[in-house]
Design a protein around this motif. Structure first.
Motif, PDB file in Angstrom:
ATOM      1  N   UNK A   1       0.852  -1.189   0.000  1.00  0.00           N
ATOM      2  CA  UNK A   1       0.000   0.000   0.000  1.00  0.00           C
ATOM      3  C   UNK A   1       0.888   1.240   0.000  1.00  0.00           C
ATOM      4  N   UNK A   2       0.571   2.193  -0.851  1.00  0.00           N
ATOM      5  CA  UNK A   2       1.390   3.401  -0.949  1.00  0.00           C
ATOM      6  C   UNK A   2       1.416   4.152   0.373  1.00  0.00           C
ATOM      7  N   UNK A   3       2.539   4.818   0.638  1.00  0.00           N
ATOM      8  CA  UNK A   3       2.761   5.508   1.910  1.00  0.00           C
ATOM      9  C   UNK A   3       2.613   7.014   1.737  1.00  0.00           C
ATOM     10  N   UNK A   4       1.923   7.636   2.682  1.00  0.00           N
ATOM     11  CA  UNK A   4       1.797   9.095   2.744  1.00  0.00           C
ATOM     12  C   UNK A   4       3.200   9.711   2.731  1.00  0.00           C
TER      13      UNK A   4
ATOM     14  N   UNK B   1      -1.361  11.805  13.445  1.00  0.00           N
ATOM     15  CA  UNK B   1      -2.806  11.590  13.446  1.00  0.00           C
ATOM     16  C   UNK B   1      -3.345  11.682  12.022  1.00  0.00           C
ATOM     17  N   UNK B   2      -2.855  12.666  11.268  1.00  0.00           N
ATOM     18  CA  UNK B   2      -3.291  12.832   9.871  1.00  0.00           C
ATOM     19  C   UNK B   2      -2.779  11.685   9.002  1.00  0.00           C
ATOM     20  N   UNK B   3      -1.522  11.290   9.241  1.00  0.00           N
ATOM     21  CA  UNK B   3      -0.950  10.173   8.479  1.00  0.00           C
ATOM     22  C   UNK B   3      -1.740   8.897   8.732  1.00  0.00           C
ATOM     23  N   UNK B   4      -2.058   8.651   9.994  1.00  0.00           N
ATOM     24  CA  UNK B   4      -2.761   7.422  10.376  1.00  0.00           C
ATOM     25  C   UNK B   4      -4.113   7.340   9.683  1.00  0.00           C
ATOM     26  N   UNK B   5      -4.855   8.450   9.735  1.00  0.00           N
ATOM     27  CA  UNK B   5      -6.181   8.488   9.092  1.00  0.00           C
ATOM     28  C   UNK B   5      -6.042   8.266   7.593  1.00  0.00           C
ATOM     29  N   UNK B   6      -5.046   8.933   6.968  1.00  0.00           N
ATOM     30  CA  UNK B   6      -4.836   8.793   5.526  1.00  0.00           C
ATOM     31  C   UNK B   6      -4.504   7.351   5.148  1.00  0.00           C
ATOM     32  N   UNK B   7      -3.676   6.692   5.964  1.00  0.00           N
ATOM     33  CA  UNK B   7      -3.289   5.305   5.665  1.00  0.00           C
ATOM     34  C   UNK B   7      -4.470   4.354   5.829  1.00  0.00           C
ATOM     35  N   UNK B   8      -5.298   4.576   6.843  1.00  0.00           N
ATOM     36  CA  UNK B   8      -6.482   3.735   7.033  1.00  0.00           C
ATOM     37  C   UNK B   8      -7.420   3.876   5.839  1.00  0.00           C
ATOM     38  N   UNK B   9      -7.569   5.093   5.338  1.00  0.00           N
ATOM     39  CA  UNK B   9      -8.411   5.319   4.166  1.00  0.00           C
ATOM     40  C   UNK B   9      -7.840   4.604   2.938  1.00  0.00           C
ATOM     41  N   UNK B  10      -6.506   4.670   2.796  1.00  0.00           N
ATOM     42  CA  UNK B  10      -5.874   3.976   1.678  1.00  0.00           C
ATOM     43  C   UNK B  10      -6.089   2.472   1.780  1.00  0.00           C
ATOM     44  N   UNK B  11      -5.992   1.943   2.995  1.00  0.00           N
ATOM     45  CA  UNK B  11      -6.211   0.510   3.209  1.00  0.00           C
ATOM     46  C   UNK B  11      -7.634   0.117   2.812  1.00  0.00           C
ATOM     47  N   UNK B  12      -8.604   0.963   3.212  1.00  0.00           N
ATOM     48  CA  UNK B  12     -10.008   0.679   2.880  1.00  0.00           C
ATOM     49  C   UNK B  12     -10.229   0.693   1.377  1.00  0.00           C
ATOM     50  N   UNK B  13      -9.603   1.659   0.696  1.00  0.00           N
ATOM     51  CA  UNK B  13      -9.732   1.742  -0.760  1.00  0.00           C
ATOM     52  C   UNK B  13      -9.115   0.513  -1.418  1.00  0.00           C
ATOM     53  N   UNK B  14      -7.910   0.142  -0.945  1.00  0.00           N
ATOM     54  CA  UNK B  14      -7.241  -1.047  -1.482  1.00  0.00           C
ATOM     55  C   UNK B  14      -8.091  -2.296  -1.261  1.00  0.00           C
ATOM     56  N   UNK B  15      -8.717  -2.397  -0.083  1.00  0.00           N
ATOM     57  CA  UNK B  15      -9.546  -3.551   0.252  1.00  0.00           C
ATOM     58  C   UNK B  15     -10.781  -3.607  -0.637  1.00  0.00           C
ATOM     59  N   UNK B  16     -11.409  -2.443  -0.855  1.00  0.00           N
ATOM     60  CA  UNK B  16     -12.590  -2.385  -1.718  1.00  0.00           C
ATOM     61  C   UNK B  16     -12.223  -2.779  -3.144  1.00  0.00           C
TER      62      UNK B  16
END
Length: 219
Positions: A68-71, A175-190
């Motif tokens: 998964x791409x990193x912020x 905090x911003x990085x964490x939220x961004x990475x969780x969103x990326x994970x969700x997108x990758x999962x979808x």
């Protein structure tokens, strides 16, 4: 009496001259008392900030393994995490509760009970967006002392409190990085589930065609 969990001061980024004028006003408004309130001891919050930085660091490493791409700010954290870790360990060694309590403190207002040098360091970091160098730090300190003198102990501990304030800012960025990475994970999962479903549908279609063909093939 209420004390703020984190001493996080934010403001518009100021150039050296504007910062100096602002710090002079800060000094004018400081009513100083001889001891701090131990409830404002910063190490407890420093440890909490470090825990969240570590949590973010571990998440980034997991995402690297998953492809998964990193912020972009996350890449900086991956490169500099061990420096942050060593800095936190050093700060814990340098400032005991007793040493903190003996520092001059703010006597009234929003930051009542906090060590003056802690507040001053937070002001410098907050109005430079953590982009400090020896020149603007010296200018800020000279500006403060134009109105009120700092003690030798405060000047010795200034670098430590600057580091505490910078780590506070890093935790907030995390905090911003964490939220961004969780969103990326969700997108990758979808996306993965969409691809899997599409492949499953195609597989079932092909199986159906084969079964139909076999059923009516009398050759």
């Amino acid at each position: 009496m209420k004390y703020y969990k984190n001493l996080s001061i934010k403001g518009a980024v100021l150039d050296k001259d504007a910062l100096g004028k602002y710090i002079e006003k800060v000094a004018e408004n400081h009513n100083i008392v001889s001891t701090t309130n131990k409830k404002t001891y910063p190490i407890y919050d420093l440890k909490e900030n470090y825990k969240f930085i570590l949590k973010t660091y571990e998440l980034l490493n997991e995402h690297l393994l998953l492809g998964i791409s990193i912020h972009s700010a996350g890449e900086w954290l991956l490169d500099n995490f061990y420096l942050i870790e060593e800095t936190v360990k050093n700060i814990e060694k340098e400032i005991s509760v007793k040493r903190y309590e003996r520092l001059n403190a703010i006597g009234e207002g929003r930051y009542k009970g906090y060590a003056r040098i802690y507040v001053l360091a937070s002001e410098i970091i907050g109005y430079t967006d953590s982009k400090v160098d020896s020149e603007n730090i010296k200018y800020a300190i000279d500006s403060y002392q134009f109105k009120k003198l700092l003690t030798t102990e405060e000047l010795i501990l200034l670098p430590i409190f600057l580091q505490i304030s910078i780590i506070q800012n890093i935790a907030e960025v995390c905090e911003k990085i964490y939220v961004a990475q969780i969103q990326k994970y969700k997108v990758e999962d979808i996306c993965a589930r969409i691809i899997d479903n599409k492949e499953e549908i195609e597989y079932k279609k092909n199986r159906f065609k084969i079964n139909v063909k076999n059923k009516f093939d009398y050759s």
